[in-house]
Scaffold this motif. Structure first.
Motif, PDB file in Angstrom:
ATOM      1  N   THR A 173       0.783  -1.039  -0.043  1.00  0.00           N
ATOM      2  CA  THR A 173      -0.004   0.017   0.050  1.00  0.00           C
ATOM      3  C   THR A 173       0.958   1.342   0.054  1.00  0.00           C
ATOM      4  N   ALA A 174       1.817   1.333   0.750  1.00  0.00           N
ATOM      5  CA  ALA A 174       2.717   2.443   0.778  1.00  0.00           C
ATOM      6  C   ALA A 174       3.579   2.657  -0.388  1.00  0.00           C
ATOM      7  N   SER A 175       3.953   1.572  -1.228  1.00  0.00           N
ATOM      8  CA  SER A 175       4.554   1.531  -2.471  1.00  0.00           C
ATOM      9  C   SER A 175       3.676   2.158  -3.645  1.00  0.00           C
ATOM     10  N   THR A 176       2.405   1.810  -3.457  1.00  0.00           N
ATOM     11  CA  THR A 176       1.271   2.299  -4.384  1.00  0.00           C
ATOM     12  C   THR A 176       1.142   3.895  -4.186  1.00  0.00           C
ATOM     13  N   ILE A 177       0.871   4.184  -2.841  1.00  0.00           N
ATOM     14  CA  ILE A 177       0.614   5.786  -2.598  1.00  0.00           C
ATOM     15  C   ILE A 177       2.002   6.516  -3.241  1.00  0.00           C
ATOM     16  N   LEU A 178       3.080   5.924  -2.884  1.00  0.00           N
ATOM     17  CA  LEU A 178       4.281   6.612  -3.133  1.00  0.00           C
ATOM     18  C   LEU A 178       4.481   6.726  -4.808  1.00  0.00           C
ATOM     19  N   LEU A 179       4.358   5.664  -5.451  1.00  0.00           N
ATOM     20  CA  LEU A 179       4.449   5.739  -6.973  1.00  0.00           C
ATOM     21  C   LEU A 179       3.390   6.636  -7.650  1.00  0.00           C
ATOM     22  N   PHE A 180       2.139   6.314  -7.300  1.00  0.00           N
ATOM     23  CA  PHE A 180       1.285   7.263  -7.933  1.00  0.00           C
ATOM     24  C   PHE A 180       1.241   8.857  -7.663  1.00  0.00           C
ATOM     25  N   HIS A 181       1.639   9.002  -6.463  1.00  0.00           N
ATOM     26  CA  HIS A 181       1.679  10.521  -6.267  1.00  0.00           C
ATOM     27  C   HIS A 181       3.004  10.889  -6.441  1.00  0.00           C
ATOM     28  N   ALA A 182       4.208  10.245  -6.782  1.00  0.00           N
ATOM     29  CA  ALA A 182       5.291  10.864  -7.423  1.00  0.00           C
ATOM     30  C   ALA A 182       4.949  11.433  -8.634  1.00  0.00           C
ATOM     31  N   CYS A 183       4.172  10.745  -9.412  1.00  0.00           N
ATOM     32  CA  CYS A 183       3.877  10.904 -10.929  1.00  0.00           C
ATOM     33  C   CYS A 183       2.741  12.296 -10.798  1.00  0.00           C
ATOM     34  N   ALA A 184       1.798  12.212  -9.880  1.00  0.00           N
ATOM     35  CA  ALA A 184       0.962  13.361  -9.739  1.00  0.00           C
ATOM     36  C   ALA A 184       1.836  14.474  -9.407  1.00  0.00           C
ATOM     37  N   LEU A 185       2.747  14.415  -8.525  1.00  0.00           N
ATOM     38  CA  LEU A 185       3.583  15.596  -7.972  1.00  0.00           C
ATOM     39  C   LEU A 185       4.447  16.163  -9.281  1.00  0.00           C
ATOM     40  N   LEU A 186       4.831  15.354 -10.212  1.00  0.00           N
ATOM     41  CA  LEU A 186       5.588  15.881 -11.524  1.00  0.00           C
ATOM     42  C   LEU A 186       4.513  16.440 -12.294  1.00  0.00           C
ATOM     43  N   GLY A 187       3.403  15.857 -12.420  1.00  0.00           N
ATOM     44  CA  GLY A 187       2.220  16.417 -13.188  1.00  0.00           C
ATOM     45  C   GLY A 187       2.134  17.865 -12.735  1.00  0.00           C
ATOM     46  N   THR A 188       1.811  18.140 -11.452  1.00  0.00           N
ATOM     47  CA  THR A 188       1.577  19.358 -10.970  1.00  0.00           C
ATOM     48  C   THR A 188       2.582  20.355 -10.964  1.00  0.00           C
ATOM     49  N   VAL A 189       3.809  19.901 -10.814  1.00  0.00           N
ATOM     50  CA  VAL A 189       4.870  20.840 -10.923  1.00  0.00           C
ATOM     51  C   VAL A 189       4.840  21.308 -12.552  1.00  0.00           C
ATOM     52  N   ALA A 190       4.653  20.509 -13.540  1.00  0.00           N
ATOM     53  CA  ALA A 190       4.920  20.644 -14.927  1.00  0.00           C
ATOM     54  C   ALA A 190       3.725  21.637 -15.322  1.00  0.00           C
ATOM     55  N   LEU A 191       2.368  21.429 -14.848  1.00  0.00           N
ATOM     56  CA  LEU A 191       1.266  22.213 -14.960  1.00  0.00           C
ATOM     57  C   LEU A 191       1.504  23.601 -14.460  1.00  0.00           C
ATOM     58  N   ALA A 192       1.921  23.785 -13.188  1.00  0.00           N
ATOM     59  CA  ALA A 192       2.428  25.153 -12.415  1.00  0.00           C
ATOM     60  C   ALA A 192       3.578  25.855 -13.203  1.00  0.00           C
ATOM     61  N   GLU A 193       4.401  25.015 -13.451  1.00  0.00           N
ATOM     62  CA  GLU A 193       5.671  25.815 -14.421  1.00  0.00           C
ATOM     63  C   GLU A 193       5.189  26.064 -15.543  1.00  0.00           C
ATOM     64  N   ARG A 194       4.283  25.548 -16.418  1.00  0.00           N
ATOM     65  CA  ARG A 194       3.872  26.188 -17.530  1.00  0.00           C
ATOM     66  C   ARG A 194       2.832  27.193 -17.700  1.00  0.00           C
ATOM     67  N   GLY A 195       2.371  27.378 -16.332  1.00  0.00           N
ATOM     68  CA  GLY A 195       1.292  28.403 -16.272  1.00  0.00           C
ATOM     69  C   GLY A 195      -0.010  28.053 -16.434  1.00  0.00           C
ATOM     70  N   ILE A 196      -0.232  26.579 -16.651  1.00  0.00           N
ATOM     71  CA  ILE A 196      -1.382  26.248 -17.030  1.00  0.00           C
ATOM     72  C   ILE A 196      -2.353  26.287 -15.721  1.00  0.00           C
ATOM     73  N   VAL A 197      -1.778  26.225 -14.608  1.00  0.00           N
ATOM     74  CA  VAL A 197      -2.641  26.386 -13.455  1.00  0.00           C
ATOM     75  C   VAL A 197      -1.693  27.400 -12.676  1.00  0.00           C
ATOM     76  N   GLN A 198      -2.334  28.238 -11.775  1.00  0.00           N
ATOM     77  CA  GLN A 198      -1.718  29.357 -11.251  1.00  0.00           C
ATOM     78  C   GLN A 198      -0.812  28.687 -10.180  1.00  0.00           C
ATOM     79  N   ARG A 199       0.723  29.245 -10.361  1.00  0.00           N
ATOM     80  CA  ARG A 199       1.793  28.700  -9.374  1.00  0.00           C
ATOM     81  C   ARG A 199       1.724  28.587  -8.184  1.00  0.00           C
ATOM     82  N   ARG A 200       0.913  29.569  -7.512  1.00  0.00           N
ATOM     83  CA  ARG A 200       0.990  29.333  -5.891  1.00  0.00           C
ATOM     84  C   ARG A 200      -0.012  28.410  -5.639  1.00  0.00           C
ATOM     85  N   ILE A 201      -1.209  28.246  -6.407  1.00  0.00           N
ATOM     86  CA  ILE A 201      -2.156  27.203  -5.963  1.00  0.00           C
ATOM     87  C   ILE A 201      -1.528  25.942  -6.347  1.00  0.00           C
TER      88      ILE A 201
END
Length: 123
Positions: free
Chosen positions: A37-65
């Motif tokens: 379970t810990a492995s699944t949480i870490l793997l899924f959320h590592a990908c989600a974190l990368l996606g969130t950073v990419a979206l914010a860095e590209r300005g698709i979502v507001q950076r602060r949010i």
């Protein structure tokens, strides 16, 4: 790209590496459902974190949010998975309500990401 975004990308890499290591341990340990379970949480959320950073860095979502969402994902995954690992390896909790707190932070991170997508960008 700011130093904080680079730190978040590095944390995503560490989360991914820890997720793979825990999956390997869980595959060889007959009583390791917590590690799986810990492995699944870490793997899924590592990908989600990368996606969130990419979206914010590209300005698709507001950076602060986006930053708030990313921090929720990192802290939530650390608390949730950390508590499960402590239970598996040390036989004790990280601290009372660590896993539920981590879970709520993960849910909050996802909800903040949804808000960031819906929130209009500044001109």
């Amino acid at each position: 790209m700011t130093a904080l975004w680079r730190i978040l990308i590095a944390l995503a890499g560490l989360m991914g590496a820890a997720g793979v290591a825990l999956a390997a341990k869980a595959a060889h340990d007959p009583d390791a459902s917590r590690l799986a379970t810990a492995s699944t949480i870490l793997l899924f959320h590592a990908c989600a974190l990368l996606g969130t950073v990419a979206l914010a860095e590209r300005g698709i979502v507001q950076r602060r949010i986006g930053m708030v969402a990313a921090l929720g994902l990192v802290l939530g995954a650390a608390l949730f998975s950390g508590d499960l690992m402590m239970r598996q390896f040390a036989g004790d909790r990280l601290f009372p309500f660590a896993a539920p707190t981590g879970g709520m932070l993960l849910i909050g991170g996802w909800l903040v990401l949804a808000i960031a997508a819906a929130w209009p960008r500044r001109a």
